[in-house]
Motif scaffolding. Structure first.
Motif, mmCIF file in Angstrom:
data_model
loop_
_atom_site.group_PDB
_atom_site.id
_atom_site.type_symbol
_atom_site.label_atom_id
_atom_site.label_comp_id
_atom_site.label_asym_id
_atom_site.label_seq_id
_atom_site.Cartn_x
_atom_site.Cartn_y
_atom_site.Cartn_z
ATOM 1 N N THR A 197 12.765 15.839 19.360
ATOM 2 C CA THR A 197 13.796 16.801 18.952
ATOM 3 C C THR A 197 13.230 18.211 18.916
ATOM 4 O O THR A 197 12.073 18.399 18.503
ATOM 5 N N GLY A 212 2.061 2.101 15.133
ATOM 6 C CA GLY A 212 2.462 1.231 16.240
ATOM 7 C C GLY A 212 1.690 1.484 17.524
ATOM 8 O O GLY A 212 1.810 0.730 18.492
ATOM 9 N N GLY A 214 1.918 3.940 19.814
ATOM 10 C CA GLY A 214 2.662 4.413 20.984
ATOM 11 C C GLY A 214 2.027 5.631 21.627
ATOM 12 O O GLY A 214 1.278 6.364 20.977
ATOM 13 N N ALA A 242 3.322 8.523 22.497
ATOM 14 C CA ALA A 242 3.700 9.834 21.952
ATOM 15 C C ALA A 242 2.937 10.122 20.666
ATOM 16 O O ALA A 242 2.340 11.193 20.504
ATOM 17 N N LYS A 259 22.676 17.736 18.234
ATOM 18 C CA LYS A 259 23.178 16.655 17.386
ATOM 19 C C LYS A 259 23.793 17.272 16.134
ATOM 20 O O LYS A 259 23.106 18.008 15.420
ATOM 21 N N ALA A 279 11.948 9.710 11.527
ATOM 22 C CA ALA A 279 12.098 10.083 12.941
ATOM 23 C C ALA A 279 13.290 11.007 13.155
ATOM 24 O O ALA A 279 13.317 11.779 14.120
ATOM 25 N N PRO A 307 13.770 15.709 11.864
ATOM 26 C CA PRO A 307 13.851 16.964 12.621
ATOM 27 C C PRO A 307 15.284 17.299 13.057
ATOM 28 O O PRO A 307 15.728 18.443 12.924
ATOM 29 N N ALA A 333 20.853 5.193 16.780
ATOM 30 C CA ALA A 333 19.579 4.502 16.501
ATOM 31 C C ALA A 333 18.471 5.211 17.273
ATOM 32 O O ALA A 333 18.541 5.319 18.498
ATOM 33 N N LYS A 369 13.421 1.212 17.032
ATOM 34 C CA LYS A 369 13.689 -0.120 16.472
ATOM 35 C C LYS A 369 12.370 -0.797 16.132
ATOM 36 O O LYS A 369 11.433 -0.801 16.950
ATOM 37 N N GLY A 414 9.464 -3.073 16.025
ATOM 38 C CA GLY A 414 8.929 -4.074 16.951
ATOM 39 C C GLY A 414 9.161 -3.785 18.428
ATOM 40 O O GLY A 414 8.615 -4.491 19.274
ATOM 41 N N LYS A 417 19.820 -0.909 23.939
ATOM 42 C CA LYS A 417 20.984 -0.080 23.600
ATOM 43 C C LYS A 417 21.980 -0.046 24.759
ATOM 44 O O LYS A 417 23.189 -0.118 24.554
HETATM 45 C C1 LIG Z 1 17.699 11.500 20.197
HETATM 46 C C2 LIG Z 1 16.336 11.096 19.604
HETATM 47 C C3 LIG Z 1 15.549 12.065 18.977
HETATM 48 C C4 LIG Z 1 14.293 11.692 18.418
HETATM 49 N N1 LIG Z 1 13.541 12.651 17.786
HETATM 50 C C5 LIG Z 1 12.356 12.315 17.215
HETATM 51 C C6 LIG Z 1 11.533 13.299 16.571
HETATM 52 O O1 LIG Z 1 11.834 14.506 16.572
HETATM 53 N N2 LIG Z 1 10.381 12.877 15.980
HETATM 54 C C7 LIG Z 1 9.997 11.557 15.993
HETATM 55 O O2 LIG Z 1 8.918 11.233 15.447
HETATM 56 N N3 LIG Z 1 10.732 10.617 16.619
HETATM 57 C C8 LIG Z 1 11.891 10.966 17.234
HETATM 58 N N4 LIG Z 1 12.642 10.015 17.874
HETATM 59 C C9 LIG Z 1 12.157 8.612 17.853
HETATM 60 C C10 LIG Z 1 11.083 8.373 18.922
HETATM 61 O O3 LIG Z 1 11.640 8.545 20.216
HETATM 62 C C11 LIG Z 1 10.568 6.931 18.782
HETATM 63 O O4 LIG Z 1 10.049 6.722 17.500
HETATM 64 C C12 LIG Z 1 9.537 6.551 19.834
HETATM 65 O O5 LIG Z 1 9.487 5.141 19.876
HETATM 66 C C13 LIG Z 1 8.134 7.067 19.538
HETATM 67 O O6 LIG Z 1 7.305 6.806 20.644
HETATM 68 P P1 LIG Z 1 5.803 6.266 20.506
HETATM 69 O O7 LIG Z 1 5.199 6.433 21.858
HETATM 70 O O8 LIG Z 1 5.117 6.929 19.355
HETATM 71 O O9 LIG Z 1 5.957 4.730 20.153
HETATM 72 P P2 LIG Z 1 6.480 3.511 21.104
HETATM 73 O O10 LIG Z 1 5.515 3.265 22.194
HETATM 74 O O11 LIG Z 1 7.886 3.769 21.522
HETATM 75 O O12 LIG Z 1 6.438 2.294 20.077
HETATM 76 C C14 LIG Z 1 5.206 1.686 19.661
HETATM 77 C C15 LIG Z 1 5.442 0.911 18.362
HETATM 78 O O13 LIG Z 1 5.666 1.863 17.303
HETATM 79 C C16 LIG Z 1 6.861 1.562 16.623
HETATM 80 N N5 LIG Z 1 7.514 2.834 16.216
HETATM 81 C C17 LIG Z 1 8.134 3.732 17.012
HETATM 82 N N6 LIG Z 1 8.616 4.761 16.293
HETATM 83 C C18 LIG Z 1 8.297 4.511 15.013
HETATM 84 C C19 LIG Z 1 8.536 5.197 13.791
HETATM 85 N N7 LIG Z 1 9.228 6.362 13.730
HETATM 86 N N8 LIG Z 1 8.034 4.657 12.645
HETATM 87 C C20 LIG Z 1 7.357 3.485 12.672
HETATM 88 N N9 LIG Z 1 7.102 2.778 13.802
HETATM 89 C C21 LIG Z 1 7.568 3.289 14.963
HETATM 90 C C22 LIG Z 1 7.711 0.794 17.623
HETATM 91 O O14 LIG Z 1 8.667 -0.048 16.984
HETATM 92 C C23 LIG Z 1 6.663 0.000 18.381
HETATM 93 O O15 LIG Z 1 6.337 -1.180 17.681
HETATM 94 C C24 LIG Z 1 13.861 10.346 18.481
HETATM 95 C C25 LIG Z 1 14.650 9.396 19.149
HETATM 96 C C26 LIG Z 1 15.871 9.765 19.705
HETATM 97 C C27 LIG Z 1 16.706 8.712 20.415
#
Ligand SMILES: Cc1cc2nc3c(=O)[nH]c(=O)nc-3n(C[C@H](O)[C@H](O)[C@H](O)COP(=O)(O)OP(=O)(O)OC[C@H]3O[C@@H](n4cnc5c(N)ncnc54)[C@H](O)[C@@H]3O)c2cc1C
Length: 263
Positions: A78, A98, A100, A102, A124, A140, A143, A243, A246, A248, A258
């Motif tokens: 965001t 997790g 990830g 990002a 939004k 999440a 922001p 959402a 999610k 896991g 979705k």
């Molecule tokens: C419209 C929109 C706007 C968003 N804006 C933001 C934002 O500004 N800041 C932000 O932090 N996220 C934001 N998100 C959420 C973000 O896209 C997800 O959390 C994403 O999965 C993070 O990517 P990752 O590579 O860190 O983890 P992934 O590789 O996607 O996931 C790895 C593991 O981490 C877990 N995981 C992912 N997110 C979280 C979390 N928040 N808390 C705990 N466990 C988690 C997953 O379930 C999975 O098990 C937004 C999502 C959408 C749809």
């Protein structure tokens, strides 16, 4: 002259600085000439981050981005703040365990590192001209929710409930005085929570049209959606409800789910 679609191209930007905003939130400030035509006033809108691999060269990353390679991880974030005068964007990343791409990138990011930014998408926000407002967001979605709250009319009234991981995750939100901010601690985001739902049920529901903004973990959002549509009789098209992640699932898996549910 044909107008350039600034929302579709991927900008390659640099990290200006990175700071731990609260224990569970890392703010990365992005900068660079590529942001010069980033549209103004897009706070709350989502962007897609294209994330380089560790030790990848800028040239190798740029080649992959330009060839639209599926090898580049994409994640949704965001626009929290945009300062057009200095070409800077603040993006706030939840710090989660997790693993990830990002979150890992944000934790390691330092000045001079690079990343791709596509978008922005739509802003939004709740419906215009609501009589009162009700916001529910987890970390999440803070922001987007905070940016939307900061753009409400000065005389707006209502409640915003934020679910955070610890007390120190409370952060400043410049909402109108008539919006009461509530911070609820849910220590383990990997277990589902009904705290926001309980909060929604507990308030006195004012008369008039509510402006609803709900975003966060899929299970919590689903419970809130059912409550708002089935028990409060609201039309889902008259709310912003989404959402954001999610338990896991990585983002790609969550997106597939979705899309299947929407079809
Ligand atoms: C419209 C929109 C706007 C968003 N804006 C933001 C934002 O500004 N800041 C932000 O932090 N996220 C934001 N998100 C959420 C973000 O896209 C997800 O959390 C994403 O999965 C993070 O990517 P990752 O590579 O860190 O983890 P992934 O590789 O996607 O996931 C790895 C593991 O981490 C877990 N995981 C992912 N997110 C979280 C979390 N928040 N808390 C705990 N466990 C988690 C997953 O379930 C999975 O098990 C937004 C999502 C959408 C749809």
């Amino acid at each position: 002259m044909k107008q350039q679609n600034t929302g579709r191209r991927t900008r390659i930007v640099e990290v200006a600085r990175s700071e731990r905003l609260t224990p569970t939130m890392q703010r990365v400030t992005l900068c660079g000439e590529d942001l010069a035509d980033f549209p103004a006033g897009q706070e709350s809108a989502h962007i897609k981050l294209l994330i380089p691999q560790e030790n990848q060269s800028l040239t190798a990353f740029r080649d992959l981005v330009e060839s639209k390679s599926k090898a580049v991880a994409r994640r949704t974030y965001t626009v929290r703040h945009h300062r057009a005068d200095t070409n800077e964007l603040d993006v706030d990343f939840v710090v989660h365990d997790g693993g990830g791409p990002a979150c890992s990138w944000a934790l390691a990011a330092g000045p001079g590192d690079f990343i791709g930014v596509a978008g922005p998408g739509p802003k939004k926000k709740p419906v215009d001209n609501a009589d009162w407002y009700l916001f529910g967001a987890d970390m999440a979605a803070i922001p987007a929710a905070a940016a939307a709250l900061e753009e409400l009319p000065d005389d707006a009234v209502g409640h915003a409930v934020f679910e955070i991981t610890c007390d120190d995750d409370i952060q400043p939100v410049d909402a109108p005085d008539g919006i009461q901010l509530h911070w609820l601690v849910h220590e383990d985001p990997h277990t589902s929570s009904e705290q926001q739902l309980e909060f929604f049920r507990s308030i006195d529901w004012p008369k008039g049209t509510p402006g609803i903004f709900v975003a966060g973990e899929s299970g919590a959002v689903s419970g809130l959606r059912k409550y708002l549509t089935n028990e409060r009789g609201l039309d889902k098209r008259a709310m912003y409800i989404s959402a954001y992640w999610k338990i896991g699932l990585i983002e790609d898996q969550h997106q597939v789910q979705k899309q299947a549910e929407a079809a």
